[in-house]
Motif scaffolding. Structure first.
Motif, PDB file in Angstrom:
ATOM      1  N   GLU A 349     -61.791 -26.686  12.378  1.00  0.00           N
ATOM      2  CA  GLU A 349     -61.048 -27.494  13.339  1.00  0.00           C
ATOM      3  C   GLU A 349     -61.328 -28.979  13.167  1.00  0.00           C
ATOM      4  N   SER A 350     -62.476 -29.326  12.608  1.00  0.00           N
ATOM      5  CA  SER A 350     -62.866 -30.729  12.431  1.00  0.00           C
ATOM      6  C   SER A 350     -62.884 -31.150  10.973  1.00  0.00           C
ATOM      7  N   PHE A 351     -62.580 -30.216  10.079  1.00  0.00           N
ATOM      8  CA  PHE A 351     -62.687 -30.477   8.641  1.00  0.00           C
ATOM      9  C   PHE A 351     -61.283 -30.724   8.083  1.00  0.00           C
ATOM     10  N   GLY A 352     -60.950 -31.990   7.868  1.00  0.00           N
ATOM     11  CA  GLY A 352     -59.620 -32.345   7.400  1.00  0.00           C
ATOM     12  C   GLY A 352     -59.639 -32.873   5.978  1.00  0.00           C
ATOM     13  N   PRO A 353     -58.558 -33.523   5.559  1.00  0.00           N
ATOM     14  CA  PRO A 353     -58.477 -34.031   4.190  1.00  0.00           C
ATOM     15  C   PRO A 353     -59.502 -35.109   3.880  1.00  0.00           C
ATOM     16  N   VAL A 354     -59.880 -35.921   4.880  1.00  0.00           N
ATOM     17  CA  VAL A 354     -60.913 -36.932   4.621  1.00  0.00           C
ATOM     18  C   VAL A 354     -62.223 -36.252   4.247  1.00  0.00           C
ATOM     19  N   GLU A 355     -62.611 -35.246   5.041  1.00  0.00           N
ATOM     20  CA  GLU A 355     -63.860 -34.539   4.759  1.00  0.00           C
ATOM     21  C   GLU A 355     -63.780 -33.795   3.420  1.00  0.00           C
ATOM     22  N   THR A 356     -62.615 -33.249   3.109  1.00  0.00           N
ATOM     23  CA  THR A 356     -62.459 -32.540   1.833  1.00  0.00           C
ATOM     24  C   THR A 356     -62.726 -33.470   0.664  1.00  0.00           C
ATOM     25  N   LEU A 357     -62.175 -34.679   0.714  1.00  0.00           N
ATOM     26  CA  LEU A 357     -62.386 -35.628  -0.376  1.00  0.00           C
ATOM     27  C   LEU A 357     -63.830 -36.110  -0.421  1.00  0.00           C
ATOM     28  N   VAL A 358     -64.450 -36.312   0.747  1.00  0.00           N
ATOM     29  CA  VAL A 358     -65.852 -36.737   0.783  1.00  0.00           C
ATOM     30  C   VAL A 358     -66.737 -35.687   0.123  1.00  0.00           C
ATOM     31  N   TYR A 359     -66.491 -34.417   0.426  1.00  0.00           N
ATOM     32  CA  TYR A 359     -67.329 -33.376  -0.187  1.00  0.00           C
ATOM     33  C   TYR A 359     -67.079 -33.254  -1.685  1.00  0.00           C
ATOM     34  N   ARG A 360     -65.853 -33.544  -2.125  1.00  0.00           N
ATOM     35  CA  ARG A 360     -65.633 -33.548  -3.566  1.00  0.00           C
ATOM     36  C   ARG A 360     -66.441 -34.679  -4.225  1.00  0.00           C
ATOM     37  N   LEU A 362     -69.379 -35.720  -3.174  1.00  0.00           N
ATOM     38  CA  LEU A 362     -70.761 -35.234  -3.249  1.00  0.00           C
ATOM     39  C   LEU A 362     -70.941 -34.259  -4.416  1.00  0.00           C
ATOM     40  N   GLU A 363     -69.872 -33.524  -4.747  1.00  0.00           N
ATOM     41  CA  GLU A 363     -69.950 -32.560  -5.847  1.00  0.00           C
ATOM     42  C   GLU A 363     -69.867 -33.212  -7.218  1.00  0.00           C
ATOM     43  N   MET A 364     -69.673 -34.536  -7.239  1.00  0.00           N
ATOM     44  CA  MET A 364     -69.548 -35.235  -8.515  1.00  0.00           C
ATOM     45  C   MET A 364     -70.895 -35.647  -9.097  1.00  0.00           C
ATOM     46  N   ALA A 365     -71.914 -34.840  -8.861  1.00  0.00           N
ATOM     47  CA  ALA A 365     -73.236 -35.046  -9.458  1.00  0.00           C
ATOM     48  C   ALA A 365     -73.803 -33.690  -9.833  1.00  0.00           C
ATOM     49  N   SER A 366     -74.503 -33.659 -10.951  1.00  0.00           N
ATOM     50  CA  SER A 366     -75.078 -32.408 -11.434  1.00  0.00           C
ATOM     51  C   SER A 366     -76.379 -32.693 -12.170  1.00  0.00           C
ATOM     52  N   GLU A 367     -77.365 -31.826 -11.942  1.00  0.00           N
ATOM     53  CA  GLU A 367     -78.668 -32.039 -12.580  1.00  0.00           C
ATOM     54  C   GLU A 367     -78.579 -31.860 -14.086  1.00  0.00           C
ATOM     55  N   GLU A 368     -77.609 -31.070 -14.537  1.00  0.00           N
ATOM     56  CA  GLU A 368     -77.455 -30.839 -15.970  1.00  0.00           C
ATOM     57  C   GLU A 368     -76.045 -31.178 -16.417  1.00  0.00           C
ATOM     58  N   ALA A 369     -75.951 -31.626 -17.663  1.00  0.00           N
ATOM     59  CA  ALA A 369     -74.637 -31.937 -18.230  1.00  0.00           C
ATOM     60  C   ALA A 369     -73.876 -30.649 -18.513  1.00  0.00           C
ATOM     61  N   GLN A 370     -72.573 -30.747 -18.491  1.00  0.00           N
ATOM     62  CA  GLN A 370     -71.718 -29.611 -18.810  1.00  0.00           C
ATOM     63  C   GLN A 370     -71.646 -29.447 -20.325  1.00  0.00           C
ATOM     64  N   GLY A 417     -63.697 -44.137 -17.031  1.00  0.00           N
ATOM     65  CA  GLY A 417     -63.675 -45.335 -17.859  1.00  0.00           C
ATOM     66  C   GLY A 417     -65.076 -45.778 -18.184  1.00  0.00           C
ATOM     67  N   ASP A 418     -65.295 -46.240 -19.398  1.00  0.00           N
ATOM     68  CA  ASP A 418     -66.647 -46.605 -19.846  1.00  0.00           C
ATOM     69  C   ASP A 418     -67.635 -45.465 -19.617  1.00  0.00           C
ATOM     70  N   ASP A 419     -67.155 -44.240 -19.802  1.00  0.00           N
ATOM     71  CA  ASP A 419     -67.973 -43.033 -19.670  1.00  0.00           C
ATOM     72  C   ASP A 419     -68.515 -42.824 -18.256  1.00  0.00           C
ATOM     73  N   ARG A 420     -67.863 -43.427 -17.255  1.00  0.00           N
ATOM     74  CA  ARG A 420     -68.287 -43.249 -15.876  1.00  0.00           C
ATOM     75  C   ARG A 420     -67.092 -42.866 -15.026  1.00  0.00           C
ATOM     76  N   LEU A 421     -67.388 -42.208 -13.916  1.00  0.00           N
ATOM     77  CA  LEU A 421     -66.349 -41.815 -12.973  1.00  0.00           C
ATOM     78  C   LEU A 421     -65.925 -43.030 -12.161  1.00  0.00           C
ATOM     79  N   ARG A 422     -64.637 -43.390 -12.221  1.00  0.00           N
ATOM     80  CA  ARG A 422     -64.129 -44.570 -11.524  1.00  0.00           C
ATOM     81  C   ARG A 422     -63.340 -44.221 -10.266  1.00  0.00           C
ATOM     82  N   GLU A 423     -62.754 -43.048 -10.246  1.00  0.00           N
ATOM     83  CA  GLU A 423     -61.917 -42.683  -9.105  1.00  0.00           C
ATOM     84  C   GLU A 423     -61.717 -41.176  -9.076  1.00  0.00           C
ATOM     85  N   VAL A 424     -61.627 -40.644  -7.865  1.00  0.00           N
ATOM     86  CA  VAL A 424     -61.290 -39.238  -7.658  1.00  0.00           C
ATOM     87  C   VAL A 424     -59.998 -39.196  -6.860  1.00  0.00           C
TER      88      VAL A 424
END
Length: 456
Positions: A349-360, A362-370, A417-424
């Motif tokens: 009820e409180s989890f909308g598109p803003v929260e969905t993008l925020v959690y994505r 947070l998921e843009m970090a990983s202890e190991e490379a793919q 860009g430049d091997d870094r994440l610039r936008e989601v």
């Protein structure tokens, strides 16, 4: 399909088959059926075209100048909304974007970058003019396809109506179905009559005029001004509608390597965030703040037109607090937070598109490379923005838990860009949400203990 139903309900036959025309109609010849069948495919390979649209609305005719990019497809127009007043409009299938008028930008065939709001076609319309524009724009989007139609079907269903002259070119006008695919009928169901339109084609098979019933006593008409030359470089959808066109392709070895490292590179990084999220008809939420992947914390100030709030998010939940501060406080307030654990039954009820993008984010970090080889198989390159050292690669790649999707149809896409994440970017019901990142070192956010205890 809602648009097609709206056209059918409008009662085409009541306005299109006047007695003086009914006797003049005849079945189409094989050559004419073939010409009609190739029309949509011919349009698909054509350059963008200038338009003049005539819409009957509440007893008056509204004339709109615009442009159509067949391949996106996208319409860009300047619409009169009141005496002497205009608005700019962009439309893609399913979505309409509007903003205040900019006569100079439209004259230059340039699309302003900011000030836009989006809404759903038809269901989000609030005036008869908006409804008519929705139906006509959606009808235009049925006029382009990567493959030709079936000439045998058109030979059976289309009729020739008359000869004429449009822009000095001889044309033949035909009455034919709106050429869209319909869902299969269930057992025992009877197919409803499909909506039709008038198509005026010149000798080369180019569409010169398109007429369709949008619910008034007369037909809406679109003239394709094919002799008007213009610079198409600025005819690009706004970011809320997806930005420049994409063409999914495989990623090369170097790009696969860069993508495979993106989340790992973020593991001990911090970045500022600028968000833009369409959350309703003509309602775009904005957010500014930070994401700290060291502590898996996002902290933002969000404004959505109905109020302003602070948002804290961590892996196990998020917290919100109404605010009247114009800037994001450096240190979060200690009291008044409303917390939501992701495990709560009513969290949706409180989890909308803003929260969905925020959690994505947070998921843009990983202890190991793919694995780079795995990335090469799963990722897609959608387009490249900029050139040379300034190139930014717009890509798709799956993150654990993502639903499988065809190339170009994922819920999220990423600018690298430049091997870094610039936008989601996130595809949402009301348009494309965006979170732009700028890497910057800052201290850890001091989250109140009772809030941290509940959100992780």
């Amino acid at each position: 399909m809602a648009i097609i139903v709206a056209i059918a309900v409008a009662g085409w036959f009541a306005v299109s088959c006047a007695p003086d025309r009914a006797g003049a109609e005849r079945p189409v010849s094989e050559e004419e059926a073939a010409l009609l069948a190739s029309m949509r495919e011919r349009n698909h390979g054509s350059e963008p075209v200038a338009l003049r649209m005539s819409l009957p609305v509440e007893g008056e005719t509204v004339t709109i100048d615009g442009y159509l990019d067949w391949q996106v497809p996208m319409v860009y127009a300047r619409v009169p909304v009141d005496e002497g007043e205009y608005r700019l409009v962009q439309a893609i299938p399913g979505l309409i974007a509007t903003r205040a008028d900019d006569e100079a930008a439209f004259a230059e065939i340039r699309v302003p970058e900011d000030g836009w709001n989006t809404r759903q076609m038809l269901s989000g319309a609030s005036t008869p003019l908006e409804t008519t524009i929705d139906i006509l724009a959606s009808s235009l989007f049925t006029l382009t396809a990567a493959q030709a139609d079936d000439p045998a079907e058109l030979a059976e269903k289309a009729t020739w109506r008359e000869e004429g002259i449009i822009d000095g070119e001889p044309v033949d006008s035909f009455r034919a179905p709106i050429m869209v695919e319909s869902s299969e009928q269930g057992a025992g169901e009877q197919a409803a009559p499909g909506p039709e339109a008038l198509y005026s084609l010149d000798g080369d098979g180019d569409l010169r005029r398109f007429q369709v019933n949008t619910g008034s006593e007369s037909l809406s008409a679109v003239d394709f001004l094919r002799d008007v030359e213009f610079d198409t470089a600025g005819l690009v959808p706004i970011d809320l509608l997806g930005g420049p066109a994409t063409s999914p392709a495989e990623v090369d070895e170097d790009l696969a390597e860069a993508i495979s490292e993106v989340r790992h590179e973020n593991w001990e990084q911090t970045a500022t965030v600028e968000m833009s999220v369409p959350v309703g008809d003509n309602q775009v939420a904005t957010g500014t703040g930070s994401v700290d992947w060291r502590t898996m914390t996002a902290y933002l100030r969000v404004s959505d037109g109905t109020g302003d709030r602070l948002l804290l998010a961590r892996p196990n939940g998020f917290a919100t607090l109404d605010t009247d501060e114009e800037e994001l406080p450096e240190t979060p307030p200690t009291d008044g937070w409303e917390t939501h654990a992701l495990a709560d039954e009513n969290v949706a009820e409180s989890f909308g598109p803003v929260e969905t993008l925020v959690y994505r984010l947070l998921e843009m970090a990983s202890e190991e490379a793919q694995d780079a080889a795995e990335t090469a198989e799963e990722a897609s390159l959608l387009r490249v923005d900029g050139t040379g050292d300034d190139s930014v690669y717009v890509v798709e790649f799956p993150v654990a838990g993502d639903a499988s999707a065809a190339a170009g149809e994922s819920a999220f896409r990423y600018h690298v860009g430049d091997d870094r994440l610039r936008e989601v970017e996130m595809m949402s019901y009301y348009g494309v949400a965006s979170a732009a990142l700028e890497y910057e070192d800052f201290e850890m956010v001091a989250i109140p203990w009772d809030v941290s205890e509940k959100i992780g």
